[in-house]
Scaffold this motif. Sequence first.
Motif, PDB file in Angstrom:
ATOM      1  N   GLU A 158       0.834  -1.206   0.000  1.00 40.15           N
ATOM      2  CA  GLU A 158       0.000   0.000   0.000  1.00 40.15           C
ATOM      3  C   GLU A 158       0.863   1.248   0.000  1.00 40.15           C
ATOM      4  O   GLU A 158       0.613   2.190  -0.762  1.00 40.15           O
ATOM      5  N   ARG A 159       1.908   1.261   0.837  1.00 35.09           N
ATOM      6  CA  ARG A 159       2.799   2.419   0.930  1.00 35.09           C
ATOM      7  C   ARG A 159       3.563   2.631  -0.374  1.00 35.09           C
ATOM      8  O   ARG A 159       3.657   3.748  -0.883  1.00 35.09           O
ATOM      9  N   ILE A 160       4.096   1.565  -0.937  1.00 30.93           N
ATOM     10  CA  ILE A 160       4.912   1.671  -2.147  1.00 30.93           C
ATOM     11  C   ILE A 160       4.078   2.135  -3.343  1.00 30.93           C
ATOM     12  O   ILE A 160       4.463   3.054  -4.062  1.00 30.93           O
ATOM     13  N   PHE A 161       2.948   1.480  -3.560  1.00 28.58           N
ATOM     14  CA  PHE A 161       2.181   1.707  -4.787  1.00 28.58           C
ATOM     15  C   PHE A 161       1.028   2.696  -4.636  1.00 28.58           C
ATOM     16  O   PHE A 161       0.525   3.203  -5.634  1.00 28.58           O
TER      17      PHE A 161
ATOM     18  N   SER B  62      -6.197  -7.510 -11.664  1.00 26.61           N
ATOM     19  CA  SER B  62      -4.986  -7.955 -12.343  1.00 26.61           C
ATOM     20  C   SER B  62      -3.776  -7.185 -11.828  1.00 26.61           C
ATOM     21  O   SER B  62      -3.865  -5.984 -11.514  1.00 26.61           O
ATOM     22  N   LEU B  63      -2.639  -7.853 -11.811  1.00 30.16           N
ATOM     23  CA  LEU B  63      -1.381  -7.207 -11.434  1.00 30.16           C
ATOM     24  C   LEU B  63      -1.016  -6.090 -12.414  1.00 30.16           C
ATOM     25  O   LEU B  63      -0.161  -5.270 -12.128  1.00 30.16           O
ATOM     26  N   ASP B  64      -1.704  -6.033 -13.551  1.00 29.49           N
ATOM     27  CA  ASP B  64      -1.468  -4.957 -14.520  1.00 29.49           C
ATOM     28  C   ASP B  64      -1.586  -3.573 -13.906  1.00 29.49           C
ATOM     29  O   ASP B  64      -1.061  -2.614 -14.472  1.00 29.49           O
ATOM     30  N   VAL B  65      -2.261  -3.440 -12.769  1.00 28.12           N
ATOM     31  CA  VAL B  65      -2.400  -2.113 -12.145  1.00 28.12           C
ATOM     32  C   VAL B  65      -1.051  -1.510 -11.802  1.00 28.12           C
ATOM     33  O   VAL B  65      -0.942  -0.289 -11.701  1.00 28.12           O
TER      34      VAL B  65
ATOM     35  N   LEU C 154       4.319   1.033 -11.686  1.00 24.29           N
ATOM     36  CA  LEU C 154       3.460   2.207 -11.637  1.00 24.29           C
ATOM     37  C   LEU C 154       2.823   2.356 -10.267  1.00 24.29           C
ATOM     38  O   LEU C 154       2.381   1.375  -9.672  1.00 24.29           O
ATOM     39  N   ALA C 155       2.747   3.597  -9.800  1.00 28.47           N
ATOM     40  CA  ALA C 155       2.025   3.907  -8.574  1.00 28.47           C
ATOM     41  C   ALA C 155       0.594   4.291  -8.940  1.00 28.47           C
ATOM     42  O   ALA C 155       0.284   4.578 -10.102  1.00 28.47           O
TER      43      ALA C 155
END
Length: 141
Positions: A37-40, A51-54, A90-91
């Motif tokens: 959560e903090r990183i992204f 999907s992990l595509d986010v 990507l964030a």
Amino acid sequence: MEDLDSAVVLGMAAQAPDGIVIIDGEGLIRYWNRGAERIFGFAADDVDGRSLDVIIPEKHRKRHWDGFQEAMDRGSSKYGEADLLNVPALAADGRKLSIEFSVVLLPAPDGSTYCGAVIRDVTARRERERELMRRRAEATV
């Protein structure tokens, strides 16, 4: 080593400062800790089942999913326990990140396989390294 209660282990994973992300065999996010959560910048509830595509930049998706599918078909990753992968990400706000991560395949009791990653944001370090290389290049001109 003394066996720890699973609640203690899960608590550690949930609160770890590094991102811990687990996806299922379809590439859908099934676990997303506070570090992720903090990183992204995405809350766990917002990415659960997505999907992990986010977090994967569009131009890198095909390569990622090709490698992911190979690993799932093989039942093992070509990366070893000590390998750290470096990729762009990507964030939630659209910022480009540099991340390092290790990956492990996780067999489930029902025969399915999950893929887990421990992720660290190295964007600031990579920017410092690029700046240092730029200054060195200017000094030699």
